[in-house]
Scaffold this motif. Structure first.
Motif, PDB file in Angstrom:
ATOM      1  N   VAL A  44     -18.079  47.205  26.258  1.00  0.00           N
ATOM      2  CA  VAL A  44     -17.438  47.609  27.517  1.00  0.00           C
ATOM      3  C   VAL A  44     -16.386  46.562  27.853  1.00  0.00           C
ATOM      4  O   VAL A  44     -16.715  45.476  28.334  1.00  0.00           O
ATOM      5  CB  VAL A  44     -18.475  47.737  28.650  1.00  0.00           C
ATOM      6  N   GLY A  45     -15.127  46.902  27.589  1.00  0.00           N
ATOM      7  CA  GLY A  45     -14.078  45.921  27.786  1.00  0.00           C
ATOM      8  C   GLY A  45     -14.256  44.773  26.807  1.00  0.00           C
ATOM      9  O   GLY A  45     -14.267  44.956  25.596  1.00  0.00           O
ATOM     10  N   SER A  46     -14.413  43.574  27.331  1.00  0.00           N
ATOM     11  CA  SER A  46     -14.627  42.398  26.478  1.00  0.00           C
ATOM     12  C   SER A  46     -16.084  41.954  26.473  1.00  0.00           C
ATOM     13  O   SER A  46     -16.391  40.845  26.032  1.00  0.00           O
ATOM     14  CB  SER A  46     -13.746  41.246  26.960  1.00  0.00           C
ATOM     15  N   THR A  47     -16.984  42.829  26.939  1.00  0.00           N
ATOM     16  CA  THR A  47     -18.415  42.498  26.998  1.00  0.00           C
ATOM     17  C   THR A  47     -19.196  43.413  26.071  1.00  0.00           C
ATOM     18  O   THR A  47     -19.006  44.637  26.091  1.00  0.00           O
ATOM     19  CB  THR A  47     -18.953  42.634  28.429  1.00  0.00           C
ATOM     20  N   ILE A  48     -20.078  42.851  25.278  1.00  0.00           N
ATOM     21  CA  ILE A  48     -20.948  43.632  24.405  1.00  0.00           C
ATOM     22  C   ILE A  48     -22.332  43.704  25.037  1.00  0.00           C
ATOM     23  O   ILE A  48     -22.926  42.687  25.384  1.00  0.00           O
ATOM     24  CB  ILE A  48     -21.009  43.022  22.981  1.00  0.00           C
ATOM     25  N   ASN A  49     -22.805  44.905  25.228  1.00  0.00           N
ATOM     26  CA  ASN A  49     -24.156  45.123  25.755  1.00  0.00           C
ATOM     27  C   ASN A  49     -25.093  45.416  24.593  1.00  0.00           C
ATOM     28  O   ASN A  49     -24.819  46.309  23.786  1.00  0.00           O
ATOM     29  CB  ASN A  49     -24.173  46.280  26.747  1.00  0.00           C
ATOM     30  N   ILE A  50     -26.182  44.666  24.531  1.00  0.00           N
ATOM     31  CA  ILE A  50     -27.166  44.807  23.450  1.00  0.00           C
ATOM     32  C   ILE A  50     -28.471  45.330  24.032  1.00  0.00           C
ATOM     33  O   ILE A  50     -28.964  44.810  25.041  1.00  0.00           O
ATOM     34  CB  ILE A  50     -27.403  43.448  22.745  1.00  0.00           C
ATOM     35  N   TYR A  51     -29.014  46.356  23.366  1.00  0.00           N
ATOM     36  CA  TYR A  51     -30.262  46.969  23.825  1.00  0.00           C
ATOM     37  C   TYR A  51     -31.345  46.758  22.764  1.00  0.00           C
ATOM     38  O   TYR A  51     -31.186  47.160  21.611  1.00  0.00           O
ATOM     39  CB  TYR A  51     -30.047  48.457  24.099  1.00  0.00           C
ATOM     40  N   LEU A  52     -32.424  46.110  23.206  1.00  0.00           N
ATOM     41  CA  LEU A  52     -33.563  45.817  22.330  1.00  0.00           C
ATOM     42  C   LEU A  52     -34.822  46.440  22.901  1.00  0.00           C
ATOM     43  O   LEU A  52     -34.866  46.845  24.067  1.00  0.00           O
ATOM     44  CB  LEU A  52     -33.758  44.297  22.207  1.00  0.00           C
ATOM     45  N   SER A  53     -35.799  46.505  22.057  1.00  0.00           N
ATOM     46  CA  SER A  53     -37.138  46.920  22.520  1.00  0.00           C
ATOM     47  C   SER A  53     -38.164  45.967  21.896  1.00  0.00           C
ATOM     48  O   SER A  53     -37.925  45.390  20.829  1.00  0.00           O
ATOM     49  CB  SER A  53     -37.448  48.371  22.104  1.00  0.00           C
ATOM     50  N   GLY A  54     -39.282  45.780  22.559  1.00  0.00           N
ATOM     51  CA  GLY A  54     -40.339  44.894  22.032  1.00  0.00           C
ATOM     52  C   GLY A  54     -40.657  43.747  22.977  1.00  0.00           C
ATOM     53  O   GLY A  54     -40.382  43.828  24.185  1.00  0.00           O
ATOM     54  N   GLN A  55     -41.190  42.665  22.400  1.00  0.00           N
ATOM     55  CA  GLN A  55     -41.651  41.529  23.202  1.00  0.00           C
ATOM     56  C   GLN A  55     -41.211  40.196  22.592  1.00  0.00           C
ATOM     57  O   GLN A  55     -41.042  40.092  21.376  1.00  0.00           O
ATOM     58  CB  GLN A  55     -43.178  41.540  23.303  1.00  0.00           C
ATOM     59  N   PHE A  56     -41.010  39.222  23.501  1.00  0.00           N
ATOM     60  CA  PHE A  56     -40.699  37.853  23.068  1.00  0.00           C
ATOM     61  C   PHE A  56     -41.991  37.063  22.888  1.00  0.00           C
ATOM     62  O   PHE A  56     -42.959  37.255  23.625  1.00  0.00           O
ATOM     63  CB  PHE A  56     -39.831  37.145  24.118  1.00  0.00           C
ATOM     64  N   MET A  57     -41.953  36.191  21.923  1.00  0.00           N
ATOM     65  CA  MET A  57     -43.033  35.219  21.725  1.00  0.00           C
ATOM     66  C   MET A  57     -42.358  33.861  21.491  1.00  0.00           C
ATOM     67  O   MET A  57     -41.878  33.587  20.401  1.00  0.00           O
ATOM     68  CB  MET A  57     -43.902  35.603  20.538  1.00  0.00           C
ATOM     69  N   LEU A  58     -42.323  33.038  22.540  1.00  0.00           N
ATOM     70  CA  LEU A  58     -41.594  31.775  22.485  1.00  0.00           C
ATOM     71  C   LEU A  58     -42.541  30.587  22.596  1.00  0.00           C
ATOM     72  O   LEU A  58     -43.687  30.725  23.043  1.00  0.00           O
ATOM     73  CB  LEU A  58     -40.553  31.743  23.610  1.00  0.00           C
ATOM     74  N   GLY A  59     -42.036  29.397  22.196  1.00  0.00           N
ATOM     75  CA  GLY A  59     -42.885  28.214  22.145  1.00  0.00           C
ATOM     76  C   GLY A  59     -42.835  27.347  23.390  1.00  0.00           C
ATOM     77  O   GLY A  59     -43.584  26.386  23.489  1.00  0.00           O
ATOM     78  N   GLY A  60     -41.984  27.613  24.366  1.00  0.00           N
ATOM     79  CA  GLY A  60     -41.918  26.776  25.571  1.00  0.00           C
ATOM     80  C   GLY A  60     -40.687  27.108  26.388  1.00  0.00           C
ATOM     81  O   GLY A  60     -39.906  28.034  26.093  1.00  0.00           O
ATOM     82  N   VAL A  61     -40.490  26.317  27.463  1.00  0.00           N
ATOM     83  CA  VAL A  61     -39.399  26.589  28.407  1.00  0.00           C
ATOM     84  C   VAL A  61     -38.036  26.453  27.723  1.00  0.00           C
ATOM     85  O   VAL A  61     -37.125  27.249  27.965  1.00  0.00           O
ATOM     86  CB  VAL A  61     -39.504  25.625  29.610  1.00  0.00           C
ATOM     87  N   CYS A  62     -37.879  25.448  26.881  1.00  0.00           N
ATOM     88  CA  CYS A  62     -36.578  25.245  26.225  1.00  0.00           C
ATOM     89  C   CYS A  62     -36.237  26.356  25.244  1.00  0.00           C
ATOM     90  O   CYS A  62     -35.063  26.504  24.855  1.00  0.00           O
ATOM     91  CB  CYS A  62     -36.566  23.891  25.524  1.00  0.00           C
TER      92      CYS A  62
END
Length: 232
Positions: free
Chosen positions: A176-194
């Motif tokens: 959209v213009g100069s912005t790319i919109n990305i659509y995902l499905s699923g869940q994140f599994m991260l190791g911490g705040v950073c």
């Protein structure tokens, strides 16, 4: 010599004779009808008399009226009616197929922006390239390559993939213009705040490199990534 004399009686007789001869002589010819007609004709020709106006009313000629026409008035003659052929709108059939390397972004932890743009926690986001692949839309293959990588370490480069434990699938993208919109499905599994800014940077920079956009927005199951990764 003595002239013979004329008596008064003789003179009177001669005068009377002349008088009677003038009265009884051949009369002058009377004008004929033909002569009178010719004279009248000649007179009429020589002096034409103006025609006196008559009292008969003059009937005006009917004004010519053009037959009604359904065509709009125009200075040009009307031609045959042409039926416009509807033009089908062009259908987008996709991008042409091409071959080239994909650009995937990983994290240089504690790099402080030396190797690439700096992100949260003093890290850098660094671009890497794959071997040449065939594609039509580069966004899908690039995000797909990033999400299927289940290794934390990227070879011996020292770069880290913080998405290796997440279960995410690429659904689609929209520029959209100069912005790319990305659509995902699923869940994140991260190791911490950073890992939150690291995960966002990997997804956004990879999408921007593939589409040529200058900004990116990521949605997971219809929700903005910031909402999904918030600590609320």
């Amino acid at each position: 010599m003595t002239r013979p004399g004329f008596s008064a009686v003789s003179v009177l007789g001669v005068c009377l004779l002349f008088t009677l001869s003038g009265c009884s002589g051949t009369p002058a010819p009377a004008p004929t009808t033909g002569s009178a007609s010719a004279t009248a004709t000649a007179t009429a020709t020589a002096s034409p008399s103006p025609t006196a106006p008559t009292s008969q009313a003059v009937t005006p000629s009917p004004t010519a009226t053009a037959p009604p026409s359904s065509a709009p008035p125009s200075s040009a003659p009307a031609g045959p009616t042409e039926t416009a052929t509807p033009t089908a709108e062009p259908t987008f059939t996709g991008f042409p197929e091409q071959t080239g390397p994909l650009t995937i972004y990983y994290v240089a932890i504690g790099d402080n922006g030396v190797s690439g743009p700096m992100i949260g926690c003093g890290d850098s986001i660094v671009a890497t390239t794959t071997a040449p692949v065939r594609f039509t839309d580069q966004v899908g293959p690039s995000l797909g390559t990033l999400l299927v990588n289940k290794s934390r370490d990227v070879g011996l480069s020292g770069l880290v993939n913080v998405l290796y434990q997440s279960n995410l699938t690429y659904v689609g993208g929209e520029l959209v213009g100069s912005t790319i919109n990305i659509y995902l499905s699923g869940q994140f599994m991260l190791g911490g705040v950073c890992d939150i800014p690291r995960a966002k940077a990997q997804l956004e920079y990879t999408a921007m490199a593939a589409s040529g956009a200058t900004s990116a927005q990521v949605f997971v199951d219809g929700r903005p990534i910031d909402e999904v990764l918030s600590l609320k």
